[in-house]
Design an enzyme around this catalytic site. Structure first.
Site, PDB file in Angstrom:
ATOM      1  N   TRP A  60     -26.631  66.366 -79.604  1.00  0.00           N
ATOM      2  CA  TRP A  60     -25.612  65.641 -78.820  1.00  0.00           C
ATOM      3  C   TRP A  60     -25.656  65.999 -77.342  1.00  0.00           C
ATOM      4  O   TRP A  60     -24.968  65.380 -76.537  1.00  0.00           O
ATOM      5  CB  TRP A  60     -24.211  65.952 -79.366  1.00  0.00           C
ATOM      6  CG  TRP A  60     -23.855  65.155 -80.572  1.00  0.00           C
ATOM      7  CD1 TRP A  60     -24.689  64.369 -81.330  1.00  0.00           C
ATOM      8  CD2 TRP A  60     -22.551  65.056 -81.163  1.00  0.00           C
ATOM      9  NE1 TRP A  60     -23.983  63.798 -82.360  1.00  0.00           N
ATOM     10  CE2 TRP A  60     -22.676  64.199 -82.281  1.00  0.00           C
ATOM     11  CE3 TRP A  60     -21.311  65.614 -80.881  1.00  0.00           C
ATOM     12  CZ2 TRP A  60     -21.586  63.881 -83.104  1.00  0.00           C
ATOM     13  CZ3 TRP A  60     -20.238  65.302 -81.696  1.00  0.00           C
ATOM     14  CH2 TRP A  60     -20.381  64.435 -82.791  1.00  0.00           C
ATOM     15  N   HIS A  78     -35.406  73.818 -75.242  1.00  0.00           N
ATOM     16  CA  HIS A  78     -35.317  72.376 -74.974  1.00  0.00           C
ATOM     17  C   HIS A  78     -35.706  72.145 -73.509  1.00  0.00           C
ATOM     18  O   HIS A  78     -35.329  72.921 -72.626  1.00  0.00           O
ATOM     19  CB  HIS A  78     -33.909  71.861 -75.256  1.00  0.00           C
ATOM     20  CG  HIS A  78     -33.841  70.365 -75.276  1.00  0.00           C
ATOM     21  ND1 HIS A  78     -33.863  69.627 -74.125  1.00  0.00           N
ATOM     22  CD2 HIS A  78     -33.814  69.466 -76.304  1.00  0.00           C
ATOM     23  CE1 HIS A  78     -33.828  68.320 -74.440  1.00  0.00           C
ATOM     24  NE2 HIS A  78     -33.798  68.208 -75.759  1.00  0.00           N
ATOM     25  N   GLY A 138     -35.010  60.689 -73.668  1.00  0.00           N
ATOM     26  CA  GLY A 138     -33.962  59.928 -72.988  1.00  0.00           C
ATOM     27  C   GLY A 138     -34.468  58.795 -72.114  1.00  0.00           C
ATOM     28  O   GLY A 138     -33.694  58.199 -71.373  1.00  0.00           O
ATOM     29  N   GLU A 164     -41.700  67.487 -78.311  1.00  0.00           N
ATOM     30  CA  GLU A 164     -40.985  66.484 -77.533  1.00  0.00           C
ATOM     31  C   GLU A 164     -41.657  66.311 -76.173  1.00  0.00           C
ATOM     32  O   GLU A 164     -41.389  67.111 -75.251  1.00  0.00           O
ATOM     33  CB  GLU A 164     -39.540  66.922 -77.304  1.00  0.00           C
ATOM     34  CG  GLU A 164     -38.763  67.216 -78.572  1.00  0.00           C
ATOM     35  CD  GLU A 164     -37.264  67.172 -78.303  1.00  0.00           C
ATOM     36  OE1 GLU A 164     -36.626  66.243 -78.791  1.00  0.00           O
ATOM     37  OE2 GLU A 164     -36.767  68.037 -77.579  1.00  0.00           O
TER      38      GLU A 164
HETATM   39  C1  PEP Z   1     -33.628  65.239 -77.287  1.00  0.00           C
HETATM   40  O1  PEP Z   1     -32.507  65.457 -76.873  1.00  0.00           O
HETATM   41  O2  PEP Z   1     -34.352  66.187 -77.580  1.00  0.00           O
HETATM   42  C2  PEP Z   1     -34.106  63.862 -77.449  1.00  0.00           C
HETATM   43  C3  PEP Z   1     -35.198  63.652 -78.121  1.00  0.00           C
HETATM   44  O3  PEP Z   1     -33.345  62.880 -76.860  1.00  0.00           O
HETATM   45  P1  PEP Z   1     -33.575  61.299 -76.958  1.00  0.00           P
HETATM   46  O4  PEP Z   1     -33.655  60.943 -78.435  1.00  0.00           O
HETATM   47  O5  PEP Z   1     -32.371  60.710 -76.315  1.00  0.00           O
HETATM   48  O6  PEP Z   1     -34.851  60.957 -76.276  1.00  0.00           O
END
Ligand code: PEP
Length: 254
Positions: free
Chosen positions: A7, A95, A172, A166
């Site tokens: 979140w 992150h 985002g 990621e």
């Molecule tokens: C994240 O917060 O790690 C993420 C993947 O965000 P989003 O799905 O909004 O790209």
């Protein structure tokens, strides 16, 4: 399959009960077997712990962060001991938003990873490149991020832990990475760790993908051999965007 929902800095005290009761009821109604974990802002963990206990829910709590210290004069921080008091199971470390906005280095990230493991919780290590150049360049970048954990903790570091790949530019942005490319990177991550620690057989370390997941693209990811689960940011903030993703995952889970 594990579905992680981050979140970030979103939510409100007065929506928590409605959200969790509704999500829990839908999971019961549709007999959802996937493990769903929500990572709210830390200040909401205690309320959510009470709500989940009241409704006897299997939804799991994840923390977005933790301090490198257990206790003491560290104003504004949260200890892994405190997370344990509220039944938190997973802790996100590294992150990209913390690496970028809070200047967390590989050294800090590996200390957080270490303290989480030492205290019996499961770290979710986020790694990923911030550029869109070549596979070879990404490979080196990602291996370096993994190596910083090995250097700090040793070759058993990744036992009982999760990795979330990621690519930073996909977070985002509404532009997800190419699922084939992600599958190749996941294979690389798994084989790299397995080569260092023969505890892992058949590449069985869990690697999630995160970056602009929605109901329109989730199948393209979870259908890939080396993508074990997902991490959802923006789309996890509302039931109407989250639950369709959960249903697709449930239908096509390996
Ligand atoms: C994240 O917060 O790690 C993420 C993947 O965000 P989003 O799905 O909004 O790209």
């Amino acid at each position: 399959m594990l579905i992680l929902c981050n979140w970030k800095l979103n939510g409100k005290k007065n929506i928590l009960k409605k959200f969790f009761v509704e999500l829990n009821n839908l999971c019961i109604k549709f007999k959802i077997k996937s493990n769903i974990s929500i990572s709210p802002p830390i200040i909401y963990l205690s309320k959510l712990y009470e709500i989940l206990k009241d409704i006897k829910s299997k939804i799991i709590l994840t923390s977005q962060n933790v301090d490198v210290h257990i206790q003491g004069a560290f104003t504004g921080e949260t200890s892994v001991y405190m997370l344990k008091e509220f039944n938190v199971k997973y802790v996100i470390v590294g992150h990209s938003e913390r690496r970028i906005h809070h200047f967390e280095s590989d050294e800090i990230v590996s200390s957080k990873f270490d303290i989480v493991k030492k205290n019996g919780l499961i770290p979710i290590l986020c790694i990923g490149e911030h550029f869109q150049e070549s596979f070879d360049k990404s490979k080196i970048f990602i291996k370096n991020q993994i190596d910083s954990i090995f250097i700090k903790i040793g070759k058993k570091a990744f036992r009982n832990s999760i990795i979330a790949y990621e690519p930073v530019w996909a977070i985002g942005s509404g532009i997800s990475a190419d699922p084939n490319y992600v599958n190749d990177i996941h294979f690389l991550i798994k084989s790299y760790i397995c080569k260092k620690d023969n505890f892992f057989k058949n590449n069985n370390i869990v690697v999630q993908y995160g970056g602009s997941i929605s109901k329109n693209n989730v199948y393209n990811f979870i259908s890939k051999k080396y993508i074990d689960g997902i991490l959802i940011g923006g789309a996890s903030l509302e039931i109407k965007t989250l639950f369709p993703i959960i249903k697709i995952i449930e239908k096509f889970s390996k």
